[in-house]
Design a protein around this motif. Structure first.
Motif, PDB file in Angstrom:
ATOM      1  N   UNK A 200      -5.958  -9.410  18.319  1.00  0.00           N
ATOM      2  CA  UNK A 200      -6.820  -8.943  17.234  1.00  0.00           C
ATOM      3  C   UNK A 200      -7.347  -7.551  17.555  1.00  0.00           C
ATOM      4  N   UNK A 201      -7.777  -7.349  18.794  1.00  0.00           N
ATOM      5  CA  UNK A 201      -8.288  -6.035  19.197  1.00  0.00           C
ATOM      6  C   UNK A 201      -7.203  -4.967  19.101  1.00  0.00           C
ATOM      7  N   UNK A 202      -5.991  -5.317  19.473  1.00  0.00           N
ATOM      8  CA  UNK A 202      -4.877  -4.372  19.358  1.00  0.00           C
ATOM      9  C   UNK A 202      -4.682  -3.973  17.894  1.00  0.00           C
ATOM     10  N   UNK A 203      -4.772  -4.953  16.996  1.00  0.00           N
ATOM     11  CA  UNK A 203      -4.609  -4.670  15.568  1.00  0.00           C
ATOM     12  C   UNK A 203      -5.738  -3.783  15.055  1.00  0.00           C
ATOM     13  N   UNK A 204      -6.968  -4.021  15.501  1.00  0.00           N
ATOM     14  CA  UNK A 204      -8.090  -3.172  15.103  1.00  0.00           C
ATOM     15  C   UNK A 204      -7.835  -1.739  15.573  1.00  0.00           C
ATOM     16  N   UNK A 205      -7.351  -1.596  16.801  1.00  0.00           N
ATOM     17  CA  UNK A 205      -7.035  -0.263  17.321  1.00  0.00           C
ATOM     18  C   UNK A 205      -5.956   0.433  16.515  1.00  0.00           C
ATOM     19  N   UNK A 206      -4.909  -0.310  16.158  1.00  0.00           N
ATOM     20  CA  UNK A 206      -3.834   0.267  15.337  1.00  0.00           C
ATOM     21  C   UNK A 206      -4.377   0.730  13.988  1.00  0.00           C
ATOM     22  N   UNK A 207      -5.183  -0.110  13.376  1.00  0.00           N
ATOM     23  CA  UNK A 207      -5.737   0.242  12.064  1.00  0.00           C
ATOM     24  C   UNK A 207      -6.691   1.426  12.158  1.00  0.00           C
ATOM     25  N   UNK A 208      -7.455   1.515  13.241  1.00  0.00           N
ATOM     26  CA  UNK A 208      -8.348   2.664  13.437  1.00  0.00           C
ATOM     27  C   UNK A 208      -7.537   3.947  13.541  1.00  0.00           C
ATOM     28  N   UNK A 209      -6.442   3.892  14.286  1.00  0.00           N
ATOM     29  CA  UNK A 209      -5.582   5.065  14.432  1.00  0.00           C
ATOM     30  C   UNK A 209      -4.984   5.472  13.093  1.00  0.00           C
ATOM     31  N   UNK A 210      -4.511   4.500  12.321  1.00  0.00           N
ATOM     32  CA  UNK A 210      -3.936   4.799  11.006  1.00  0.00           C
ATOM     33  C   UNK A 210      -4.994   5.377  10.063  1.00  0.00           C
ATOM     34  N   UNK A 211      -6.224   4.910  10.187  1.00  0.00           N
ATOM     35  CA  UNK A 211      -7.313   5.436   9.360  1.00  0.00           C
ATOM     36  C   UNK A 211      -7.602   6.886   9.715  1.00  0.00           C
ATOM     37  N   UNK A 212      -7.621   7.184  10.993  1.00  0.00           N
ATOM     38  CA  UNK A 212      -7.851   8.556  11.444  1.00  0.00           C
ATOM     39  C   UNK A 212      -6.756   9.486  10.936  1.00  0.00           C
TER      40      UNK A 212
ATOM     41  N   UNK B 107      -6.179   2.432   4.252  1.00  0.00           N
ATOM     42  CA  UNK B 107      -6.254   2.216   5.701  1.00  0.00           C
ATOM     43  C   UNK B 107      -7.643   1.775   6.131  1.00  0.00           C
ATOM     44  N   UNK B 108      -8.675   2.296   5.477  1.00  0.00           N
ATOM     45  CA  UNK B 108     -10.035   1.870   5.802  1.00  0.00           C
ATOM     46  C   UNK B 108     -10.223   0.396   5.441  1.00  0.00           C
ATOM     47  N   UNK B 109      -9.654  -0.017   4.321  1.00  0.00           N
ATOM     48  CA  UNK B 109      -9.721  -1.436   3.947  1.00  0.00           C
ATOM     49  C   UNK B 109      -9.042  -2.297   5.013  1.00  0.00           C
ATOM     50  N   UNK B 110      -7.881  -1.852   5.500  1.00  0.00           N
ATOM     51  CA  UNK B 110      -7.200  -2.579   6.579  1.00  0.00           C
ATOM     52  C   UNK B 110      -8.066  -2.639   7.832  1.00  0.00           C
ATOM     53  N   UNK B 111      -8.691  -1.514   8.171  1.00  0.00           N
ATOM     54  CA  UNK B 111      -9.545  -1.462   9.357  1.00  0.00           C
ATOM     55  C   UNK B 111     -10.730  -2.399   9.207  1.00  0.00           C
ATOM     56  N   UNK B 112     -11.394  -2.348   8.063  1.00  0.00           N
ATOM     57  CA  UNK B 112     -12.545  -3.226   7.845  1.00  0.00           C
ATOM     58  C   UNK B 112     -12.123  -4.686   7.896  1.00  0.00           C
ATOM     59  N   UNK B 113     -10.997  -5.003   7.261  1.00  0.00           N
ATOM     60  CA  UNK B 113     -10.513  -6.384   7.241  1.00  0.00           C
ATOM     61  C   UNK B 113     -10.275  -6.899   8.660  1.00  0.00           C
ATOM     62  N   UNK B 114      -9.551  -6.115   9.447  1.00  0.00           N
ATOM     63  CA  UNK B 114      -9.244  -6.566  10.804  1.00  0.00           C
ATOM     64  C   UNK B 114     -10.496  -6.587  11.689  1.00  0.00           C
ATOM     65  N   UNK B 115     -11.460  -5.729  11.389  1.00  0.00           N
ATOM     66  CA  UNK B 115     -12.731  -5.773  12.099  1.00  0.00           C
ATOM     67  C   UNK B 115     -13.479  -7.061  11.754  1.00  0.00           C
ATOM     68  N   UNK B 116     -13.401  -7.495  10.501  1.00  0.00           N
ATOM     69  CA  UNK B 116     -14.016  -8.770  10.115  1.00  0.00           C
ATOM     70  C   UNK B 116     -13.349  -9.943  10.831  1.00  0.00           C
ATOM     71  N   UNK B 117     -12.028  -9.878  10.994  1.00  0.00           N
ATOM     72  CA  UNK B 117     -11.316 -10.912  11.751  1.00  0.00           C
ATOM     73  C   UNK B 117     -11.830 -10.932  13.192  1.00  0.00           C
ATOM     74  N   UNK B 118     -11.983  -9.751  13.780  1.00  0.00           N
ATOM     75  CA  UNK B 118     -12.487  -9.641  15.153  1.00  0.00           C
ATOM     76  C   UNK B 118     -13.886 -10.260  15.259  1.00  0.00           C
ATOM     77  N   UNK B 119     -14.767  -9.900  14.333  1.00  0.00           N
ATOM     78  CA  UNK B 119     -16.117 -10.445  14.357  1.00  0.00           C
ATOM     79  C   UNK B 119     -16.092 -11.971  14.256  1.00  0.00           C
ATOM     80  N   UNK B 120     -15.289 -12.493  13.341  1.00  0.00           N
ATOM     81  CA  UNK B 120     -15.201 -13.945  13.172  1.00  0.00           C
ATOM     82  C   UNK B 120     -14.678 -14.614  14.436  1.00  0.00           C
TER      83      UNK B 120
END
Length: 108
Positions: free
Chosen positions: A36-48, A62-75
């Motif tokens: 999950x953390x790897x996916x958050x990192x990938x999405x952060x890079x794509x957002x940048x 890309x921000x929507x993807x980042x937020x979504x995967x961040x919500x998965x991480x939080x959960x």
């Protein structure tokens, strides 16, 4: 905005019990926090990259993807969007410099 985040949080909780073969989120949970953390990192890079390229539609996507995967991480770690919203509310009206200094003082 809270309603959308709350609905997503509820759905993400439900996906914890879903079959990883039938749910992308369940598959992420099954792979564990590191994936999950790897996916958050990938999405952060794509957002940048999207921001750097100046493509607003792609940046929103890309921000929507980042937020979504961040919500998965939080959960995954037992947190909800409201926990983050509460922290943002606590910081509202504080100087960023003062807020950061207070965190640094508390860690020493």
């Amino acid at each position: 905005m809270n309603d959308t985040l709350n609905r997503l949080a509820e759905l993400l909780e439900q996906r914890k019990n879903a079959d990883p073969q039938s749910s992308y989120v369940a598959k992420l949970y099954a792979k564990g926090l590191d994936s999950i953390l790897k996916k958050v990192g990938e999405e952060a890079t794509e957002t940048i990259i999207a921001a750097k390229n100046g493509d607003k539609e792609h940046l929103i996507y890309e921000t929507a993807d980042l937020w979504f995967h961040t919500l998965v991480m939080l959960a995954q770690v037992g947190l909800k969007p409201q926990d983050v919203l509460d922290e943002l509310a606590r910081r509202e009206g504080l100087s960023g410099i003062v807020e950061k200094a207070s965190r640094l003082e508390g860690s020493t």
